[in-house]
Design an enzyme around this catalytic site. Structure first.
Site, mmCIF file in Angstrom:
data_model
loop_
_atom_site.group_PDB
_atom_site.id
_atom_site.type_symbol
_atom_site.label_atom_id
_atom_site.label_comp_id
_atom_site.label_asym_id
_atom_site.label_seq_id
_atom_site.Cartn_x
_atom_site.Cartn_y
_atom_site.Cartn_z
ATOM 1 N N LYS A 13 6.405 18.372 0.915
ATOM 2 C CA LYS A 13 5.614 18.811 2.077
ATOM 3 C C LYS A 13 5.824 17.885 3.282
ATOM 4 O O LYS A 13 6.047 18.352 4.392
ATOM 5 C CB LYS A 13 4.105 18.847 1.741
ATOM 6 C CG LYS A 13 3.735 19.826 0.644
ATOM 7 C CD LYS A 13 2.227 19.956 0.479
ATOM 8 C CE LYS A 13 1.556 18.705 -0.063
ATOM 9 N NZ LYS A 13 1.892 18.364 -1.463
ATOM 10 N N ARG A 88 -7.416 21.125 -0.084
ATOM 11 C CA ARG A 88 -7.045 20.960 -1.493
ATOM 12 C C ARG A 88 -8.094 21.531 -2.442
ATOM 13 O O ARG A 88 -7.892 21.481 -3.651
ATOM 14 C CB ARG A 88 -6.883 19.469 -1.801
ATOM 15 C CG ARG A 88 -5.449 18.952 -1.702
ATOM 16 C CD ARG A 88 -5.510 17.464 -1.931
ATOM 17 N NE ARG A 88 -4.359 16.861 -2.511
ATOM 18 C CZ ARG A 88 -3.434 16.195 -1.801
ATOM 19 N NH1 ARG A 88 -3.505 16.144 -0.502
ATOM 20 N NH2 ARG A 88 -2.454 15.593 -2.422
ATOM 21 N N ARG A 133 4.818 3.775 -3.500
ATOM 22 C CA ARG A 133 3.429 4.248 -3.457
ATOM 23 C C ARG A 133 2.722 3.988 -4.781
ATOM 24 O O ARG A 133 3.254 4.277 -5.833
ATOM 25 C CB ARG A 133 3.419 5.758 -3.160
ATOM 26 C CG ARG A 133 3.151 6.071 -1.719
ATOM 27 C CD ARG A 133 3.233 7.548 -1.455
ATOM 28 N NE ARG A 133 2.172 8.304 -2.110
ATOM 29 C CZ ARG A 133 1.888 9.581 -1.818
ATOM 30 N NH1 ARG A 133 2.589 10.196 -0.894
ATOM 31 N NH2 ARG A 133 0.925 10.209 -2.445
HETATM 32 P P1 AMP Z 1 -0.905 13.116 -0.530
HETATM 33 O O1 AMP Z 1 -0.149 12.104 0.258
HETATM 34 O O2 AMP Z 1 -1.198 14.366 0.245
HETATM 35 O O3 AMP Z 1 -0.285 13.394 -1.886
HETATM 36 O O4 AMP Z 1 -2.339 12.470 -0.840
HETATM 37 C C1 AMP Z 1 -2.472 11.265 -1.564
HETATM 38 C C2 AMP Z 1 -3.898 11.152 -2.100
HETATM 39 O O5 AMP Z 1 -4.845 11.155 -1.013
HETATM 40 C C3 AMP Z 1 -4.352 12.284 -3.003
HETATM 41 O O6 AMP Z 1 -3.942 12.110 -4.349
HETATM 42 C C4 AMP Z 1 -5.872 12.202 -2.857
HETATM 43 O O7 AMP Z 1 -6.397 11.114 -3.580
HETATM 44 C C5 AMP Z 1 -6.016 11.868 -1.376
HETATM 45 N N1 AMP Z 1 -6.089 13.084 -0.536
HETATM 46 C C6 AMP Z 1 -5.197 13.503 0.410
HETATM 47 N N2 AMP Z 1 -5.581 14.663 0.953
HETATM 48 C C7 AMP Z 1 -6.733 15.009 0.342
HETATM 49 C C8 AMP Z 1 -7.614 16.119 0.451
HETATM 50 N N3 AMP Z 1 -7.374 17.135 1.294
HETATM 51 N N4 AMP Z 1 -8.715 16.140 -0.359
HETATM 52 C C9 AMP Z 1 -8.975 15.132 -1.206
HETATM 53 N N5 AMP Z 1 -8.191 14.067 -1.376
HETATM 54 C C10 AMP Z 1 -7.075 13.997 -0.607
#
Ligand code: AMP
Length: 190
Positions: A13, A88, A133
Site C-alpha cells: 500500500k 481498519r 520495523r
Molecule cells: P501500518 O503501517 O498501516 O501497517 O500500521 C502499523 C500499525 O499502526 C498497525 O499494526 C496498528 O497497530 C497501527 N495502525 C495504523 N493504522 C491504524 C488504524 N487505522 N487503526 C488502528 N491501528 C492502526
C-alpha cells in the site's frame, strides 16, 4: 479524488501510494506513518500507540478517528486524498463516512490490493531487513494478518455494498501493480 488504499500488511500500500502521489494530485495520508512518527517523537500519543503497535494490535478506534479527522481537514487534503491504512474497522469506516457526508462528500474508490499470505510473509520479512520495523517480525506479522482477516477484511463488503470497491491483483512487480491501479483510476476520471 478521495481514495482508500486497502489490503493486508505487506500488500504494498505504501509503495503504491507513493507512485499514485507522483502521478495524481492527491495527499497521501498514512495512519501507520503518523503513528510511527508520534512514537519516534515520544509524544503521549506515541507512547499509547506503541503499546499496541509492538504487538500487532490495532490502536483504539477513537484515537485513529481523531487523527484522521484533524488530518483530512488540513488544506492540502482539499484537493483530494488517499488513505493508506485507514479505515481498519467498521466503526472507523462509519466515522469516515459521517465526516465526509457532513460535507456532502464521499469516497470515490477503495482500491483493494490482493496478495496471498505466503507472499505477504516473504515481503514483510524482506522489508524488516531493509527498514527494521519492530512490528515486522514473523510472530507480530502473523498477528497483524489475523487482525486484518478478522477486523479489517470485512470492510470489503461494507465498501462493496456502496459500489466503490475495486480489487486489484497485487502479485508481480511494483510497476505491474501500479499499472493495474492506474487503469482503475483512469476509468474513474473518465
Ligand atoms: P501500518 O503501517 O498501516 O501497517 O500500521 C502499523 C500499525 O499502526 C498497525 O499494526 C496498528 O497497530 C497501527 N495502525 C495504523 N493504522 C491504524 C488504524 N487505522 N487503526 C488502528 N491501528 C492502526
Amino acid at each position: 479524488m478521495k481514495l482508500i488504499l486497502f489490503g493486508p500488511p505487506g500488500a504494498g500500500k505504501g509503495t503504491q501510494a507513493n507512485k499514485i502521489e507522483d502521478n495524481y494530485d492527491t495527499a497521501h495520508i498514512s495512519t501507520g506513518d503518523m503513528l510511527r512518527s508520534a512514537v519516534k517523537n515520544g509524544t503521549e500519543l506515541g507512547r499509547l500507540a506503541k503499546s499496541y503497535m509492538d504487538k500487532g494490535e490495532l490502536v483504539p478506534d477513537g484515537v485513529v478517528i481523531g487523527i484522521i479527522k484533524d488530518r483530512i481537514s488540513e488544506s492540502d487534503a482539499k484537493k483530494g486524498f488517499m488513505l493508506d491504512g485507514f479505515p481498519r474497522t467498521v466503526p472507523q469506516a462509519e466515522a469516515l463516512s459521517e465526516m465526509l457526508n457532513s460535507q456532502g462528500e464521499s469516497i470515490d474508490a477503495v482500491i483493494s490490493i490482493e496478495v496471498d499470505d505466503r507472499e505477504i510473509i516473504t515481503r514483510i520479512l524482506e522489508r524488516q531487513k531493509i527498514e527494521g520495523r519492530q512490528d515486522d517480525t514473523e510472530d507480530v506479522v502473523r498477528n497483524r494478518l489475523d487482525v486484518y482477516r478478522n477486523q479489517t477484511e470485512p470492510l470489503k463488503s461494507y465498501y462493496g455494498d456502496e459500489g466503490v470497491l475495486y480489487e486489484v491483483d497485487g502479485m508481480g512487480t511494483v510497476d505491474e501493480v501500479f499499472e493495474r491501479i492506474d487503469s482503475v483510476l483512469a476509468g474513474l476520471k473518465a
